[in-house]
Write an enzyme that holds these catalytic residues in place. Structure first.
Site, PDB file in Angstrom:
ATOM      1  N   SER A   1       0.808  -1.079  -0.031  1.00 14.74           N
ATOM      2  CA  SER A   1      -0.104   0.263  -0.141  1.00 14.74           C
ATOM      3  C   SER A   1       0.749   1.061  -0.041  1.00 14.74           C
ATOM      4  O   SER A   1       0.549   2.447  -0.755  1.00 14.74           O
ATOM      5  CB  SER A   1      -1.610  -0.269   1.273  1.00 14.74           C
ATOM      6  OG  SER A   1      -0.063   0.353   2.055  1.00 14.74           O
ATOM      7  N   ASN A   2       1.875   1.142   0.860  1.00  7.60           N
ATOM      8  CA  ASN A   2       2.880   2.299   0.390  1.00  7.60           C
ATOM      9  C   ASN A   2       3.517   2.687  -1.204  1.00  7.60           C
ATOM     10  O   ASN A   2       3.471   3.214  -1.494  1.00  7.60           O
ATOM     11  CB  ASN A   2       3.915   2.605   1.081  1.00  7.60           C
ATOM     12  CG  ASN A   2       3.626   2.561   2.731  1.00  7.60           C
ATOM     13  OD1 ASN A   2       3.316   4.089   3.081  1.00  7.60           O
ATOM     14  ND2 ASN A   2       3.416   1.430   3.864  1.00  7.60           N
TER      15      ASN A   2
ATOM     16  N   LEU B   1      18.745  -5.258   5.716  1.00 13.11           N
ATOM     17  CA  LEU B   1      19.888  -5.176   4.048  1.00 13.11           C
ATOM     18  C   LEU B   1      21.461  -5.455   4.052  1.00 13.11           C
ATOM     19  O   LEU B   1      21.219  -4.525   6.143  1.00 13.11           O
ATOM     20  CB  LEU B   1      20.146  -3.969   3.546  1.00 13.11           C
ATOM     21  CG  LEU B   1      18.817  -3.540   2.524  1.00 13.11           C
ATOM     22  CD1 LEU B   1      18.214  -1.955   1.959  1.00 13.11           C
ATOM     23  CD2 LEU B   1      18.458  -4.141   1.510  1.00 13.11           C
TER      24      LEU B   1
ATOM     25  N   MET C   1      10.409  -6.902   4.021  1.00 14.59           N
ATOM     26  CA  MET C   1      10.822  -7.544   5.761  1.00 14.59           C
ATOM     27  C   MET C   1      12.413  -8.447   5.093  1.00 14.59           C
ATOM     28  O   MET C   1      12.506  -9.569   6.670  1.00 14.59           O
ATOM     29  CB  MET C   1       9.831  -8.525   6.023  1.00 14.59           C
ATOM     30  CG  MET C   1       8.217  -8.175   6.347  1.00 14.59           C
ATOM     31  SD  MET C   1       8.189  -6.596   7.100  1.00 14.59           S
ATOM     32  CE  MET C   1       7.899  -7.704   8.479  1.00 14.59           C
TER      33      MET C   1
ATOM     34  N   HIS D   1       8.668   2.727   8.914  1.00 13.71           N
ATOM     35  CA  HIS D   1       8.577   1.974   9.948  1.00 13.71           C
ATOM     36  C   HIS D   1       7.230   2.382  11.118  1.00 13.71           C
ATOM     37  O   HIS D   1       6.947   3.641  11.162  1.00 13.71           O
ATOM     38  CB  HIS D   1       9.356   2.080  11.606  1.00 13.71           C
ATOM     39  CG  HIS D   1       9.317   1.039  12.291  1.00 13.71           C
ATOM     40  ND1 HIS D   1       9.424   0.021  11.847  1.00 13.71           N
ATOM     41  CD2 HIS D   1       9.105   1.537  13.516  1.00 13.71           C
ATOM     42  CE1 HIS D   1       9.227  -0.757  12.896  1.00 13.71           C
ATOM     43  NE2 HIS D   1       9.439   0.471  14.192  1.00 13.71           N
TER      44      HIS D   1
ATOM     45  N   ASN E   1      13.011   3.807   4.313  1.00 14.53           N
ATOM     46  CA  ASN E   1      12.933   3.020   5.165  1.00 14.53           C
ATOM     47  C   ASN E   1      11.641   3.272   5.763  1.00 14.53           C
ATOM     48  O   ASN E   1      11.603   4.878   6.404  1.00 14.53           O
ATOM     49  CB  ASN E   1      13.419   1.891   5.686  1.00 14.53           C
ATOM     50  CG  ASN E   1      12.319   0.967   6.367  1.00 14.53           C
ATOM     51  OD1 ASN E   1      11.591   0.304   5.846  1.00 14.53           O
ATOM     52  ND2 ASN E   1      12.598   0.901   7.809  1.00 14.53           N
TER      53      ASN E   1
ATOM     54  N   ARG F   1      22.765 -14.976   3.710  1.00 14.27           N
ATOM     55  CA  ARG F   1      22.499 -13.547   2.979  1.00 14.27           C
ATOM     56  C   ARG F   1      23.766 -13.186   2.142  1.00 14.27           C
ATOM     57  O   ARG F   1      22.926 -12.566   1.413  1.00 14.27           O
ATOM     58  CB  ARG F   1      22.785 -12.941   4.347  1.00 14.27           C
ATOM     59  CG  ARG F   1      22.101 -12.287   4.921  1.00 14.27           C
ATOM     60  CD  ARG F   1      22.729 -11.727   6.375  1.00 14.27           C
ATOM     61  NE  ARG F   1      20.980 -12.479   7.091  1.00 14.27           N
ATOM     62  CZ  ARG F   1      20.312 -11.653   7.093  1.00 14.27           C
ATOM     63  NH1 ARG F   1      19.944 -10.651   6.632  1.00 14.27           N
ATOM     64  NH2 ARG F   1      19.339 -12.256   8.062  1.00 14.27           N
TER      65      ARG F   1
HETATM   66  C1  GRF Z   1       4.031  -0.413   6.968  1.00 17.79           C
HETATM   67  O1  GRF Z   1       3.023  -0.699   8.181  1.00 17.79           O
HETATM   68  C2  GRF Z   1       5.427  -0.119   7.076  1.00 17.79           C
HETATM   69  O2  GRF Z   1       5.904   0.771   8.079  1.00 17.79           O
HETATM   70  C3  GRF Z   1       5.842  -1.768   7.257  1.00 17.79           C
HETATM   71  O3  GRF Z   1       5.458  -2.744   7.002  1.00 17.79           O
HETATM   72  C4  GRF Z   1       4.793  -2.354   5.968  1.00 17.79           C
HETATM   73  C5  GRF Z   1       3.946  -1.529   5.320  1.00 17.79           C
HETATM   74  O4  GRF Z   1       2.645  -1.982   3.794  1.00 17.79           O
HETATM   75  N1  GRF Z   1       7.930  -1.298   6.795  1.00 17.79           N
HETATM   76  P1  GRF Z   1       2.813  -1.900   2.970  1.00 17.79           P
HETATM   77  O5  GRF Z   1       3.136  -3.420   2.665  1.00 17.79           O
HETATM   78  O6  GRF Z   1       2.312  -0.753   2.230  1.00 17.79           O
HETATM   79  O7  GRF Z   1       0.711  -2.145   2.521  1.00 17.79           O
END
Ligand code: GRF
Length: 226
Positions: free
Chosen positions: A14-15, A94, A91, A110, A108, A66
């Site tokens: 979604s981001n 790096l 997830m 968070h 990033n 890794r």
């Molecule tokens: C978000 O809550 C972001 O802050 C975290 O992972 C989630 C990703 O959500 N790092 P999406 O895949 O962007 O919907």
């Protein structure tokens, strides 16, 4: 001038979508060279296809260690022509080589007000702790998890009845505002790093109305279009 960026994902994206939308609106001075996922079933890949963005799947389980995974990831990002990297729900931590290759060019997001609640399930950690203010942070990425210099933070109210879901939803609506904005600042060369501190060069841009989302505090302030 638009900044070529690779977006690394693992899930819903979604981001990623918020970034695509602001690019398509013509307000975010970036273009996405590739969406790279470590999960083959990430919905973010569908979003990439829908918008004609090259998508790459690099399942970490297919690599012996890794370092090998990191090298493949770096190659995929470099080959796409990206000059910066956006982690959008990626997830994996790096490796040092990757971070060195794109030093001060990796962002990033968070879902907590760092340095509180780093790591997994931050929204649930915050709700369980009983905070009354929660939020999200966009930061530069270094070798440590959720650690680099902060670019922008957004704070939202948290309530006693909140759980990870309800609080996470409130946080997410602001994630979608602050991440495209932070990337735009990076893309337009307005961010500079001074130790742990990030400075934003001023510009004559009107502030955005954020109270349309909910009572919240965003700092530095969002600008028109974001
Ligand atoms: C978000 O809550 C972001 O802050 C975290 O992972 C989630 C990703 O959500 N790092 P999406 O895949 O962007 O919907």
């Amino acid at each position: 001038m638009t900044l070529p960026v690779a977006v690394l994902v693992s899930g819903s994206g979604s981001n990623l979508q918020a970034i695509i939308d602001r690019i398509e609106d013509g307000v975010l001075a970036a273009r996405i060279t590739a969406v790279v996922s470590n999960k083959a079933d990430a919905y973010a890949l569908t979003r990439a296809h829908t918008h004609g963005i090259p998508a790459v799947v690099l399942p970490h389980a297919a690599f012996p260690d890794r370092a090998a995974y990191d090298a493949a990831l770096l190659a995929a990002v470099r080959d796409s022509g990206a000059e910066a990297v956006v982690l959008a729900g990626f997830m994996r931590l790096l490796g040092a080589d990757f971070v060195a290759a794109y030093r001060d060019r990796i962002l990033n997001i968070h879902p907590a007000l760092l340095p509180a609640f780093p790591g997994l399930a931050a929204q649930g950690q915050a709700a369980g702790y009983g905070v009354t203010i929660a939020g999200a942070t966009v930061h530069f990425v270094d070798e440590k998890m959720d650690n680099g210099p902060i670019v922008i933070q957004a704070a939202v109210p948290a309530f006693p009845d909140d759980d990870a879901q309800s609080l996470g939803g409130r946080i997410m609506s602001l994630e979608h505002r602050i991440y495209p904005q932070a990337l735009h600042w990076l893309a337009t060369g307005r961010l500079s790093l001074h130790g742990r501190k990030t400075r934003l060069a001023p510009a004559s841009v009107a502030p955005a109305d954020i109270q349309d989302v909910m009572p919240c505090l965003v700092s530095p302030a969002l600008e028109t279009g974001f």
